[in-house]
Design a protein around this motif. Sequence first.
Motif, mmCIF file in Angstrom:
data_model
loop_
_atom_site.group_PDB
_atom_site.id
_atom_site.type_symbol
_atom_site.label_atom_id
_atom_site.label_comp_id
_atom_site.label_asym_id
_atom_site.label_seq_id
_atom_site.Cartn_x
_atom_site.Cartn_y
_atom_site.Cartn_z
ATOM 1 N N MET A 196 -2.867 -13.816 -20.045
ATOM 2 C CA MET A 196 -2.736 -12.441 -20.528
ATOM 3 C C MET A 196 -1.397 -11.869 -20.078
ATOM 4 S SD MET A 196 -5.356 -9.348 -19.918
ATOM 5 C CE MET A 196 -4.822 -7.691 -20.078
ATOM 6 N N ASN B 280 1.336 -9.313 -18.747
ATOM 7 C CA ASN B 280 1.311 -8.257 -17.751
ATOM 8 C C ASN B 280 1.667 -6.934 -18.428
ATOM 9 O OD1 ASN B 280 1.676 -6.532 -15.624
ATOM 10 N ND2 ASN B 280 3.024 -7.890 -14.481
ATOM 11 N N PRO B 281 0.737 -5.952 -18.435
ATOM 12 C CA PRO B 281 1.011 -4.673 -19.106
ATOM 13 C C PRO B 281 2.231 -3.950 -18.549
ATOM 14 C CG PRO B 281 -1.272 -4.793 -18.387
ATOM 15 C CD PRO B 281 -0.577 -5.998 -17.857
ATOM 16 N N ARG C 255 -1.450 0.557 -26.030
ATOM 17 C CA ARG C 255 -1.063 0.623 -24.614
ATOM 18 C C ARG C 255 -2.288 0.616 -23.710
ATOM 19 N NH1 ARG C 255 2.944 5.253 -22.167
ATOM 20 N NH2 ARG C 255 3.806 3.964 -20.528
ATOM 21 N N SER C 256 -3.304 1.379 -24.071
ATOM 22 C CA SER C 256 -4.515 1.419 -23.234
ATOM 23 C C SER C 256 -5.230 0.069 -23.240
ATOM 24 C CB SER C 256 -5.446 2.551 -23.668
ATOM 25 O OG SER C 256 -6.008 2.284 -24.929
ATOM 26 N N LEU C 257 -5.231 -0.629 -24.372
ATOM 27 C CA LEU C 257 -5.843 -1.959 -24.414
ATOM 28 C C LEU C 257 -5.082 -2.936 -23.523
ATOM 29 C CD1 LEU C 257 -6.670 -2.205 -28.219
ATOM 30 C CD2 LEU C 257 -8.327 -2.065 -26.341
ATOM 31 N N LEU C 258 -3.762 -2.852 -23.543
ATOM 32 C CA LEU C 258 -2.959 -3.712 -22.677
ATOM 33 C C LEU C 258 -3.209 -3.418 -21.206
ATOM 34 C CD1 LEU C 258 0.414 -3.719 -24.641
ATOM 35 C CD2 LEU C 258 -1.101 -5.668 -24.255
ATOM 36 N N GLN C 259 -3.588 -2.190 -20.909
ATOM 37 C CA GLN C 259 -3.852 -1.806 -19.525
ATOM 38 C C GLN C 259 -5.291 -2.103 -19.113
ATOM 39 O OE1 GLN C 259 -2.552 2.284 -19.731
ATOM 40 N NE2 GLN C 259 -0.465 1.756 -19.120
ATOM 41 N N GLY C 260 -6.069 -2.725 -20.027
ATOM 42 C CA GLY C 260 -7.405 -3.166 -19.665
ATOM 43 C C GLY C 260 -8.556 -2.358 -20.222
ATOM 44 N N ALA C 261 -8.305 -1.409 -21.093
ATOM 45 C CA ALA C 261 -9.398 -0.632 -21.691
ATOM 46 C C ALA C 261 -10.269 -1.562 -22.534
ATOM 47 C CB ALA C 261 -8.846 0.493 -22.559
ATOM 48 N N PRO C 262 -11.581 -1.309 -22.568
ATOM 49 C CA PRO C 262 -12.461 -2.163 -23.381
ATOM 50 C C PRO C 262 -12.232 -1.921 -24.868
ATOM 51 C CG PRO C 262 -13.697 -0.340 -22.447
ATOM 52 C CD PRO C 262 -12.306 -0.272 -21.857
#
Length: 109
Positions: free
Chosen positions: A1, A3-4, A52-59
């Motif tokens: 994955m 890195n955001p 951006r939020s998905l890259l930061q781990g949001a479901p």
Amino acid sequence: MANPLNFDRDFGYLLPFMDKVASAASELPDASARQELVQLMAEEKLRWERIRSLLQGAPGRGASAASSREASVRLPNDAPPLARVSADGVNRVARLEAGFTVGSLKNPR
């Protein structure tokens, strides 16, 4: 994955750029063009903020949640449908139609 954090700088340029484009809409002489540009930029900015939020781990929302969200977006009756295209399909067709190739940009001498 990926890195955001690698994308923070890019988003730091992208989101303000979108704001500048949206503010430039006020200078367009055609009122319908102004309205369309503002709407397009607002929709696009929402998409990139979600990316951006998905890259930061949001479901992820899943297909049904995405469909209900799209249904809640209010578009004018005469607005064209939003683009929903696979990148692979676009690249495959565009490359064949435009004759794009991969290679050096310098003239060999």
